[in-house]
Design an enzyme around this catalytic site. Structure first.
Site, PDB file in Angstrom:
ATOM      1  N   ASN A   7      -0.696  -0.823  -1.718  1.00  0.00           N
ATOM      2  CA  ASN A   7      -1.760   0.180  -2.192  1.00  0.00           C
ATOM      3  C   ASN A   7      -1.531   0.050  -3.536  1.00  0.00           C
ATOM      4  O   ASN A   7      -1.492   1.190  -4.368  1.00  0.00           O
ATOM      5  CB  ASN A   7      -1.707   1.324  -1.915  1.00  0.00           C
ATOM      6  CG  ASN A   7      -3.429   2.291  -1.891  1.00  0.00           C
ATOM      7  OD1 ASN A   7      -3.741   1.757  -2.336  1.00  0.00           O
ATOM      8  ND2 ASN A   7      -2.830   3.589  -2.051  1.00  0.00           N
ATOM      9  N   LYS A   9      -5.302   0.737  -5.343  1.00  0.00           N
ATOM     10  CA  LYS A   9      -5.754   1.888  -5.551  1.00  0.00           C
ATOM     11  C   LYS A   9      -6.956   1.836  -6.624  1.00  0.00           C
ATOM     12  O   LYS A   9      -6.838   0.369  -6.441  1.00  0.00           O
ATOM     13  CB  LYS A   9      -4.836   3.152  -6.200  1.00  0.00           C
ATOM     14  CG  LYS A   9      -3.742   3.541  -5.565  1.00  0.00           C
ATOM     15  CD  LYS A   9      -2.947   5.287  -5.833  1.00  0.00           C
ATOM     16  CE  LYS A   9      -1.427   5.218  -5.726  1.00  0.00           C
ATOM     17  NZ  LYS A   9      -1.464   6.596  -5.331  1.00  0.00           N
ATOM     18  N   HIS A  92      -6.799   8.645   2.782  1.00  0.00           N
ATOM     19  CA  HIS A  92      -5.583   8.835   2.242  1.00  0.00           C
ATOM     20  C   HIS A  92      -5.577  10.059   1.048  1.00  0.00           C
ATOM     21  O   HIS A  92      -6.287  10.718   0.688  1.00  0.00           O
ATOM     22  CB  HIS A  92      -5.949   7.991   1.118  1.00  0.00           C
ATOM     23  CG  HIS A  92      -4.765   8.180   0.320  1.00  0.00           C
ATOM     24  ND1 HIS A  92      -4.765   8.317  -0.851  1.00  0.00           N
ATOM     25  CD2 HIS A  92      -3.551   6.603   0.230  1.00  0.00           C
ATOM     26  CE1 HIS A  92      -3.357   8.262  -1.777  1.00  0.00           C
ATOM     27  NE2 HIS A  92      -2.864   7.130  -1.366  1.00  0.00           N
ATOM     28  N   GLU A  94      -6.216  10.940  -1.623  1.00  0.00           N
ATOM     29  CA  GLU A  94      -5.979  11.015  -2.602  1.00  0.00           C
ATOM     30  C   GLU A  94      -8.007  10.782  -2.535  1.00  0.00           C
ATOM     31  O   GLU A  94      -8.612  11.933  -2.787  1.00  0.00           O
ATOM     32  CB  GLU A  94      -6.009   9.669  -3.227  1.00  0.00           C
ATOM     33  CG  GLU A  94      -5.007  10.161  -4.544  1.00  0.00           C
ATOM     34  CD  GLU A  94      -4.662   8.953  -5.066  1.00  0.00           C
ATOM     35  OE1 GLU A  94      -4.971   7.758  -4.308  1.00  0.00           O
ATOM     36  OE2 GLU A  94      -3.031   9.287  -5.437  1.00  0.00           O
ATOM     37  N   GLU A 164       2.257  10.329   5.074  1.00  0.00           N
ATOM     38  CA  GLU A 164       2.755  10.736   3.348  1.00  0.00           C
ATOM     39  C   GLU A 164       1.972  12.187   3.090  1.00  0.00           C
ATOM     40  O   GLU A 164       0.846  12.565   2.574  1.00  0.00           O
ATOM     41  CB  GLU A 164       1.295   9.903   2.650  1.00  0.00           C
ATOM     42  CG  GLU A 164       1.210   8.203   2.760  1.00  0.00           C
ATOM     43  CD  GLU A 164       0.431   7.206   1.251  1.00  0.00           C
ATOM     44  OE1 GLU A 164       1.036   6.610   0.893  1.00  0.00           O
ATOM     45  OE2 GLU A 164      -0.575   8.167   1.879  1.00  0.00           O
ATOM     46  N   GLY A 170       2.832   9.070  -6.020  1.00  0.00           N
ATOM     47  CA  GLY A 170       2.816   9.192  -6.893  1.00  0.00           C
ATOM     48  C   GLY A 170       3.355  10.151  -7.612  1.00  0.00           C
ATOM     49  O   GLY A 170       3.658  10.693  -9.451  1.00  0.00           O
ATOM     50  N   SER A 210       6.192   7.297  -3.142  1.00  0.00           N
ATOM     51  CA  SER A 210       7.056   7.409  -4.708  1.00  0.00           C
ATOM     52  C   SER A 210       7.834   6.256  -3.951  1.00  0.00           C
ATOM     53  O   SER A 210       9.500   5.788  -4.308  1.00  0.00           O
ATOM     54  CB  SER A 210       7.931   8.799  -4.267  1.00  0.00           C
ATOM     55  OG  SER A 210       6.579   9.794  -5.718  1.00  0.00           O
TER      56      SER A 210
HETATM   57  C1  PEP Z   1      -0.117   5.704  -2.063  1.00  0.00           C
HETATM   58  O1  PEP Z   1      -0.918   6.014  -3.207  1.00  0.00           O
HETATM   59  O2  PEP Z   1      -0.858   5.124  -1.179  1.00  0.00           O
HETATM   60  C2  PEP Z   1       1.125   5.321  -2.548  1.00  0.00           C
HETATM   61  C3  PEP Z   1       2.322   5.533  -1.497  1.00  0.00           C
HETATM   62  O3  PEP Z   1       1.563   6.041  -3.496  1.00  0.00           O
HETATM   63  P1  PEP Z   1       2.811   6.345  -4.798  1.00  0.00           P
HETATM   64  O4  PEP Z   1       4.089   4.932  -3.801  1.00  0.00           O
HETATM   65  O5  PEP Z   1       2.835   5.843  -6.218  1.00  0.00           O
HETATM   66  O6  PEP Z   1       3.530   7.084  -4.512  1.00  0.00           O
END
Ligand code: PEP
Length: 249
Positions: A7, A9, A92, A94, A164, A170, A210
């Site tokens: 992803n 972003k 997601h 976000e 998630e 993040g 992460s």
């Molecule tokens: C995400 O935003 O879907 C994600 C998994 O981010 P990160 O791996 O940076 O935590």
């Protein structure tokens, strides 16, 4: 074979993604995983051209929850499909938090994506406060049931559920493998109760939050997950190639 989804972003311009893809394709071991790159809409056409015939799939990161023209600034499912998107990320955290997306609009987006023959990477997960109140199972159930309302069982074949935890995205923090297993169990139970045992067994569930080069080996050992969703650690092509190599097939 496990799915590994990147992803991006809101990172990288069209020219930067062009450079990334040329680098990535020349180095990645595609035999290790089914790879999907979810990119900003501005880069989809470029990626379609560069990845044609490579076996690496392209995904978008969002789509409009309506189909018609009166949506200035939005991108429709039909437009994404035409630009090469085989997948789209929906729900997601976000977008849920910053753009106030709710389960109702997520349900509309899922239906529009499927109508346009775009597979859905549907993100769900609990916040830190919800985790601390031990509400993870309840939150996952509500998110799943509200967003999958009105879908037929055969449509689940085109949906990948991404577990998630919001607090893991993040932050460098990850759940214990046992907690991921419990969350996946909850997800499959909801699908079994609302659709069928067969659907629950078949549905693909990936973990995101992460994931990096150090932890991908251990997380991917969890038998009940079908892959990983990777944010920050996918942005460097060499790093991402290594992560793909280190993920258990
Ligand atoms: C995400 O935003 O879907 C994600 C998994 O981010 P990160 O791996 O940076 O935590």
């Amino acid at each position: 074979m496990k799915k590994i989804i990147g992803n991006f972003k809101m990172n990288k311009t069209n020219s930067e993604i062009k450079e990334y893809i040329m680098n990535f394709v020349s180095k990645v071991d595609k035999s290790r995983a089914e790879i999907i790159l979810c990119l900003p809409s501005t880069a989809l056409s470029t990626a379609k051209y560069l990845l044609d015939g490579s076996g690496i799939a392209i995904g978008a990161e969002n789509l409009c929850d309506e189909e018609g023209g009166k949506n200035t600034g939005e991108v429709s499912g039909e437009m994404l499909k035409d630009c090469g998107a085989e997948y789209v990320i929906i729900g997601h955290s976000e977008r849920r938090v910053k753009y106030r997306e709710n389960n109702r609009s997520i349900n509309k987006k899922i239906k529009i994506a499927l109508k346009n023959r775009i597979k859905v990477i549907f993100c769900i997960g609990e916040s830190l406060a919800e985790k601390n109140l031990m509400k993870t199972a309840e939150v996952l159930k509500t998110q799943l049931e509200d967003a999958l309302k009105g879908l037929y069982e055969n449509e689940l074949e085109n949906i990948v559920i991404a577990y998630e935890p919001v607090w893991a995205i993040g932050t460098g923090k990850i759940p214990m493998n046992k907690d991921i297993e419990d969350a996946v169990k909850t997800i499959r139970k909801v699908i079994a109760d609302d659709f069928s045992n067969k659907a629950a067994e078949k549905i693909e569930v990936v973990y995101g939050g992460s994931v990096d080069n150090k932890n991908c080996g251990s997380i991917s050992k969890i038998k009940s997950i079908n892959g990983l969703l990777v944010g920050g650690a996918c942005l460097d092509p060499i790093n991402f190639c290594q992560l793909i190599r280190d993920t258990k097939a």
